[in-house]
Design an enzyme around this catalytic site. Structure first.
Site, mmCIF file in Angstrom:
data_model
loop_
_atom_site.group_PDB
_atom_site.id
_atom_site.type_symbol
_atom_site.label_atom_id
_atom_site.label_comp_id
_atom_site.label_asym_id
_atom_site.label_seq_id
_atom_site.Cartn_x
_atom_site.Cartn_y
_atom_site.Cartn_z
ATOM 1 N N HIS A 200 11.088 -55.504 -28.842
ATOM 2 C CA HIS A 200 10.591 -55.190 -30.188
ATOM 3 C C HIS A 200 9.070 -55.151 -30.283
ATOM 4 C CE1 HIS A 200 10.069 -59.536 -30.271
ATOM 5 N NE2 HIS A 200 9.203 -59.330 -31.235
HETATM 6 C C1 UD1 Z 1 7.793 -60.175 -36.180
HETATM 7 C C2 UD1 Z 1 6.627 -60.943 -35.545
HETATM 8 C C3 UD1 Z 1 6.875 -61.109 -34.056
HETATM 9 C C4 UD1 Z 1 8.243 -61.732 -33.791
HETATM 10 C C5 UD1 Z 1 9.302 -60.854 -34.452
HETATM 11 C C6 UD1 Z 1 10.695 -61.396 -34.220
HETATM 12 C C7 UD1 Z 1 4.407 -60.633 -36.550
HETATM 13 C C8 UD1 Z 1 3.092 -60.020 -36.324
HETATM 14 N N1 UD1 Z 1 5.378 -60.233 -35.707
HETATM 15 O O1 UD1 Z 1 7.756 -58.864 -35.649
HETATM 16 O O2 UD1 Z 1 5.887 -61.961 -33.530
HETATM 17 O O3 UD1 Z 1 8.476 -61.787 -32.402
HETATM 18 O O4 UD1 Z 1 9.029 -60.813 -35.859
HETATM 19 O O5 UD1 Z 1 11.645 -60.628 -34.870
HETATM 20 O O6 UD1 Z 1 4.562 -61.420 -37.446
HETATM 21 N N2 UD1 Z 1 12.838 -55.408 -40.681
HETATM 22 C C9 UD1 Z 1 14.117 -55.361 -41.189
HETATM 23 N N3 UD1 Z 1 14.688 -56.519 -41.632
HETATM 24 C C10 UD1 Z 1 14.033 -57.704 -41.594
HETATM 25 C C11 UD1 Z 1 12.711 -57.738 -41.074
HETATM 26 C C12 UD1 Z 1 12.140 -56.600 -40.624
HETATM 27 O O7 UD1 Z 1 14.746 -54.311 -41.260
HETATM 28 O O8 UD1 Z 1 14.613 -58.717 -42.005
HETATM 29 C C13 UD1 Z 1 12.214 -54.182 -40.177
HETATM 30 C C14 UD1 Z 1 11.288 -53.531 -41.153
HETATM 31 O O9 UD1 Z 1 11.512 -52.159 -41.122
HETATM 32 C C15 UD1 Z 1 9.910 -53.836 -40.606
HETATM 33 C C16 UD1 Z 1 10.144 -54.004 -39.106
HETATM 34 O O10 UD1 Z 1 11.472 -54.487 -39.006
HETATM 35 O O11 UD1 Z 1 8.999 -52.824 -40.866
HETATM 36 C C17 UD1 Z 1 9.184 -54.975 -38.473
HETATM 37 O O12 UD1 Z 1 9.166 -56.225 -39.160
HETATM 38 P P1 UD1 Z 1 7.853 -57.164 -39.141
HETATM 39 O O13 UD1 Z 1 8.141 -58.451 -39.806
HETATM 40 O O14 UD1 Z 1 6.715 -56.379 -39.626
HETATM 41 O O15 UD1 Z 1 7.563 -57.413 -37.620
HETATM 42 P P2 UD1 Z 1 8.523 -57.667 -36.393
HETATM 43 O O16 UD1 Z 1 8.450 -56.482 -35.506
HETATM 44 O O17 UD1 Z 1 9.876 -58.133 -36.818
#
Ligand code: UD1
Length: 369
Positions: A200
């Protein structure tokens, strides 16, 4: 003593659960704030139920967004809450955006901050998590570290040794507690031998060319060792955006903590770019191929089963061949990764507690159980 915990994203939950439980058993008043950075049932809710985390007292409902928006929203929504509740200490976990945002808010209004999983460094400032680690550690008052090199990193950055407490790896507390349940999980028709994959990191999945070449490597591995791939929402979105054909791989939705533990503990090998999974595989003594050029968890390479393979196809195939030939790296479990880290943290917190004893203590978290 009133302690406020801030959690936000999936890798926070298994770190907060053991400390919440130990502090509750010691009668300490606690408040749990979920920033809402992760909000889906399979990225958040299922972890609360499996890990026995109380329903958060407050959910900031921040959700997804760019780094600036996500970080700023946590700060804007958290500040009035801490000003109102005036905790004696705020505990933050790991390296996600919610961690750094909460640490910044609290340190600026002179509320003590404790960072659990302090001192980890990849020395790669292109990773958003590395920026979050640096910021959080600089403004924290108590730094709880998992291993000696984390202490050394902090000392090199000028952190006073009085603030540093090496307590071990708190994630292993959750693992030790729930592994027996994971072992009872049915095998669901999965093959006897498989490689478990998670990816990811923005550096691996946000670029069309890079993600395509990684999927190509996985397709090659899949011919020798079937791949099971629970896909993070970010990665799922990118596979769709870039129209990459993954039909030959076994893709699935993100799975719960216990289901993932079951998959890891039975895997022939794990291929990942996650930080926590490098540690869990070291504890489980399962070979781990990390698709990164660096790690903030070098002890998993020096002592554990982890090997950094980057995006090097030949290297990945070579390491998988070693595993299949029974020549995989044999690791050992680092000191203090023993399931008792939360108790050591609680001991430190109680020893630092100089709050008057006549304060009325109410266990806010307990009423939600
Ligand atoms: C975040 C953390 C990363 C961690 C990861 C574990 C930061 C900078 N990154 O990255 O360190 O390893 O979480 O998962 O804080 N989304 C969903 N459902 C959710 C959450 C997210 O669909 O419950 C999707 C959204 O489209 C979002 C994307 O995932 O845009 C990324 O989510 P985000 O929280 O921005 O970062 P992660 O890549 O999950």
């Amino acid at each position: 003593m009133r302690i406020l915990h801030v959690v936000g994203a999936r890798p926070n939950f298994m770190k907060a659960a053991p400390l919440l439980r130990v502090l509750r058993a010691r009668g300490i008043e606690q408040i749990l704030v979920h920033t809402g950075q992760h909000y889906s049932a399979n990225m958040s809710d299922v972890f609360f139920s499996e890990l026995g985390i109380p329903v958060p007292d407050i959910n900031l409902g921040v959700g997804s967004g760019g780094h600036a928006v996500q970080t700023a929203e946590v700060m804007i929504r958290l500040e009035p809450i801490v000003l109102d509740l005036r905790p004696d200490l705020v505990v933050v976990y790991g390296d996600v955006n919610s961690t750094a945002a909460a640490a910044l808010v609290c340190s600026k209004i002179n509320i003590s901050v404790a960072h659990v999983e302090a001192g980890l460094r990849s020395f790669d400032r292109t990773m958003p998590e590395e920026i979050n680690r640096l910021v959080t550690d600089q403004v924290s008052d108590l730094l709880f570290t998992p291993s000696p090199e984390a202490d050394e990193n902090l000392v090199r950055e000028g952190v006073s040794t009085e603030k540093i407490h090496r307590v071990g790896n708190i994630m292993i507390d959750s693992l030790v507690e729930l592994l027996p349940l994971a072992k009872q999980r049915p095998k669901n028709g999965f093959p006897e031998q498989y490689a478990l994959v998670t990816l990811h990191r923005p550096s691996n999945v946000d670029n069309n060319h890079v993600l395509r070449s990684i999927v190509d490597i996985l397709l090659e591995i899949n011919n020798r060792l079937p791949i099971l791939f629970p896909v993070h929402p970010r990665t799922r979105q990118k596979i769709v955006d870039f129209a990459i054909d993954t039909s030959a791989l076994c893709l699935m939705d993100p799975v719960s903590y216990i289901d993932f533990l079951a998959l890891q503990s039975r895997a022939t090998a794990v291929i990942t770019d996650s930080g926590g999974i490098q540690e869990e595989t070291t504890f489980l003594r399962v070979p781990c191929l990390t698709m990164r050029d660096n790690t903030e968890r070098p002890v998993t390479v020096s002592l554990g089963t982890n090997v950094l393979v980057g995006h090097n196809r030949a290297r990945v195939c070579q390491e998988i061949d070693k595993v299949l030939d029974g020549r995989a790296k044999v690791g050992s479990v680092p000191p203090l990764w023993d399931g008792h880290t939360a108790e050591r943290i609680a001991d430190v917190l109680e020893s630092k507690n100089r709050i008057p004893v006549d304060r009325v203590l109410v266990d806010v978290a307990a009423k939600h159980i």
